[in-house]
Design an enzyme around this catalytic site. Structure first.
Site, short mmCIF file in Angstrom:
data_model
loop_
_atom_site.label_atom_id
_atom_site.label_comp_id
_atom_site.label_asym_id
_atom_site.label_seq_id
_atom_site.Cartn_x
_atom_site.Cartn_y
_atom_site.Cartn_z
N VAL A 141 -11.02 7.71 -18.84
CA VAL A 141 -10.70 6.40 -19.42
C VAL A 141 -11.62 5.40 -18.72
CG1 VAL A 141 -8.90 4.64 -19.67
CG2 VAL A 141 -8.26 7.06 -19.70
N LYS B 151 -4.83 15.92 -6.98
CA LYS B 151 -4.16 15.82 -8.29
C LYS B 151 -3.44 17.13 -8.63
CE LYS B 151 -5.16 11.57 -9.30
NZ LYS B 151 -4.08 10.56 -9.36
N TYR C 73 -10.45 14.92 -4.63
CA TYR C 73 -9.72 14.30 -5.75
C TYR C 73 -8.97 15.36 -6.57
CZ TYR C 73 -8.88 11.40 -9.89
OH TYR C 73 -8.28 10.71 -10.92
N SER D 15 -4.27 14.15 -13.19
CA SER D 15 -5.57 14.04 -13.86
C SER D 15 -5.94 15.40 -14.43
CB SER D 15 -6.64 13.63 -12.83
OG SER D 15 -7.94 13.78 -13.37
N ASN E 123 1.42 5.73 -10.23
CA ASN E 123 0.10 5.68 -10.86
C ASN E 123 -1.04 5.33 -9.89
OD1 ASN E 123 -1.85 4.93 -13.25
ND2 ASN E 123 -1.69 3.06 -12.02
N ASP F 99 0.87 -1.18 0.00
CA ASP F 99 0.00 0.00 0.00
C ASP F 99 0.91 1.23 0.00
OD1 ASP F 99 -1.59 2.21 0.79
OD2 ASP F 99 -3.06 0.86 1.71
N VAL F 100 0.84 2.03 -1.05
CA VAL F 100 1.78 3.15 -1.20
C VAL F 100 1.60 4.23 -0.14
CG1 VAL F 100 2.08 2.83 -3.70
CG2 VAL F 100 0.29 4.41 -2.86
P1 NAD Z 1 -8.03 1.66 -11.35
O1 NAD Z 1 -8.91 1.81 -10.16
O2 NAD Z 1 -8.49 0.83 -12.50
O3 NAD Z 1 -6.58 1.12 -10.89
C1 NAD Z 1 -5.94 1.67 -9.79
C2 NAD Z 1 -5.05 0.62 -9.16
O4 NAD Z 1 -4.37 1.25 -8.04
C3 NAD Z 1 -5.85 -0.56 -8.57
O5 NAD Z 1 -5.26 -1.78 -8.97
C4 NAD Z 1 -5.76 -0.37 -7.05
O6 NAD Z 1 -5.75 -1.57 -6.30
C5 NAD Z 1 -4.42 0.37 -6.93
N1 NAD Z 1 -4.32 1.18 -5.70
C6 NAD Z 1 -5.20 2.10 -5.24
N2 NAD Z 1 -4.76 2.61 -4.08
C7 NAD Z 1 -3.58 2.00 -3.81
C8 NAD Z 1 -2.65 2.11 -2.75
N3 NAD Z 1 -2.84 2.94 -1.71
N4 NAD Z 1 -1.53 1.35 -2.80
C9 NAD Z 1 -1.31 0.49 -3.82
N5 NAD Z 1 -2.17 0.34 -4.85
C10 NAD Z 1 -3.29 1.09 -4.84
O7 NAD Z 1 -7.69 3.16 -11.79
P2 NAD Z 1 -7.15 3.82 -13.16
O8 NAD Z 1 -8.29 4.49 -13.80
O9 NAD Z 1 -6.30 2.87 -13.91
O10 NAD Z 1 -6.28 4.99 -12.51
C11 NAD Z 1 -4.86 5.04 -12.53
C12 NAD Z 1 -4.43 6.47 -12.25
O11 NAD Z 1 -4.94 7.32 -13.29
C13 NAD Z 1 -4.96 7.03 -10.93
O12 NAD Z 1 -3.97 7.81 -10.31
C14 NAD Z 1 -6.13 7.90 -11.36
O13 NAD Z 1 -6.41 8.93 -10.44
C15 NAD Z 1 -5.61 8.43 -12.69
N6 NAD Z 1 -6.68 8.89 -13.60
C16 NAD Z 1 -7.64 8.05 -14.08
C17 NAD Z 1 -8.63 8.55 -14.91
C18 NAD Z 1 -9.72 7.68 -15.47
O14 NAD Z 1 -10.68 8.22 -16.05
N7 NAD Z 1 -9.65 6.38 -15.35
C19 NAD Z 1 -8.64 9.90 -15.27
C20 NAD Z 1 -7.65 10.74 -14.76
C21 NAD Z 1 -6.67 10.21 -13.92
#
Ligand code: NAD
Length: 250
Positions: free
Chosen positions: A180, A151, A147, A134, A83, A56-57
């Site tokens: 996404v 970011k 959120y 983001s 990420n 857990d980061v």
């Molecule tokens: P997702 O929820 O599909 O994947 C996120 C992963 O991070 C999961 O596997 C989860 O278990 C892991 N995670 C969460 N908290 C954690 C922690 N404390 N320690 C270790 N692992 C942890 O999300 P995603 O959409 O792939 O998002 C990836 C990044 O992109 C994130 O930072 C998110 O904020 C950013 N983002 C996503 C979108 C979108 O629309 N999907 C848009 C802008 C930014």
């Protein structure tokens, strides 16, 4: 490239997994780190030679242990992609302190802790950090009090890191994804939000995990060897268009 090591946090699924897959296809050794142990083993099983680290980061001891394991197993680190992220949309009045902290713990503290812990290994040969923020960190909106603020902080943290780490040969950049279709987005994007995004984005669609991964891998690669401290929106044009009123479309 074969001996370079790339560590991606939140890599069990979504954008993180797509990034790990792309680095792997480039011939790099990949380390996938996630707190979801089951999803992580499934992801690692599809990437021969990959190392999976459960962590857990947002927990300092977890991070220290993870780095010790990575150093022992891989002996080096060239790329860190911060990420891992969580989304929780709500207005100020409904965001109690525990909810605020949950978002900050992972999205901001996690980036700080992971970057600091990776510093000694990254500085050995010079490396690259890519932080994932983001469009919500670039453009304020309703429901993103925690959120969006987390970011925006990651965007500034990127510039702080770039300013400080250039002299030890570490480049630091940031990718701001637009929407996404990942599990994260599916949990917080209502049908109304989805329709509004389609209208407001010049490319008229959500991005794919692969499209975000391509931007991340570019910034991490030697092709970006003179690029540091930059914020790249991979967002279909959303950030550049201000209010982007659909009524003004031809
Ligand atoms: P997702 O929820 O599909 O994947 C996120 C992963 O991070 C999961 O596997 C989860 O278990 C892991 N995670 C969460 N908290 C954690 C922690 N404390 N320690 C270790 N692992 C942890 O999300 P995603 O959409 O792939 O998002 C990836 C990044 O992109 C994130 O930072 C998110 O904020 C950013 N983002 C996503 C979108 C979108 O629309 N999907 C848009 C802008 C930014």
């Amino acid at each position: 490239m074969i001996d370079t090591v790339a560590l991606i946090t939140g890599a069990a699924r979504g954008i993180g997994l797509a990034t790990a897959t792309l680095f792997h296809a480039e011939g790099r050794r990949v380390v996938l780190l996630d707190r979801d142990a089951d999803a992580l083993s499934a992801a690692v099983a599809n990437l021969p030679g990959a190392l999976g680290v459960t962590c857990d980061v947002s927990i300092q001891q977890d991070v220290a242990q993870a780095l010790a394991e990575i150093e022992q197993t891989c002996g080096r680190l060239d790329i860190l992609v911060n990420n891992a992220g969580v989304a929780d949309f709500g207005p100020l009045a409904d965001t109690d302190f525990a909810r605020w902290r949950r978002v900050m713990d992972t999205n901001l503290d996690g980036v700080f802790l992971m970057s600091q812990a990776c510093l000694p290994l990254l500085a050995k040969r010079g490396g690259a950090i890519v932080n994932i923020a983001s469009i919500s960190g670039l453009r304020a909106s309703t429901l993103r009090i925690a959120y969006g603020t987390s970011k925006a902080a990651v965007i500034h943290l990127t510039k702080q890191q770039a300013a400080e780490l250039g002299e030890v040969g570490i480049r630091v950049n940031c990718v701001c994804p637009g929407p996404v279709n990942t599990k994260l987005a599916l949990a917080v994007h209502s049908p109304a939000i989805r329709a509004a995004y389609h209208d407001a984005i010049p490319l008229n669609r959500y991005g794919t995990e692969r499209e975000i991964a391509e931007a991340i891998c570019f910034l991490a690669s030697d092709k970006a060897s003179y690029v540091t401290g930059q914020i790249l929106a991979a967002d279909g044009g959303f950030e550049s268009t201000g209010v982007g009123l659909p009524a003004l479309r031809t």
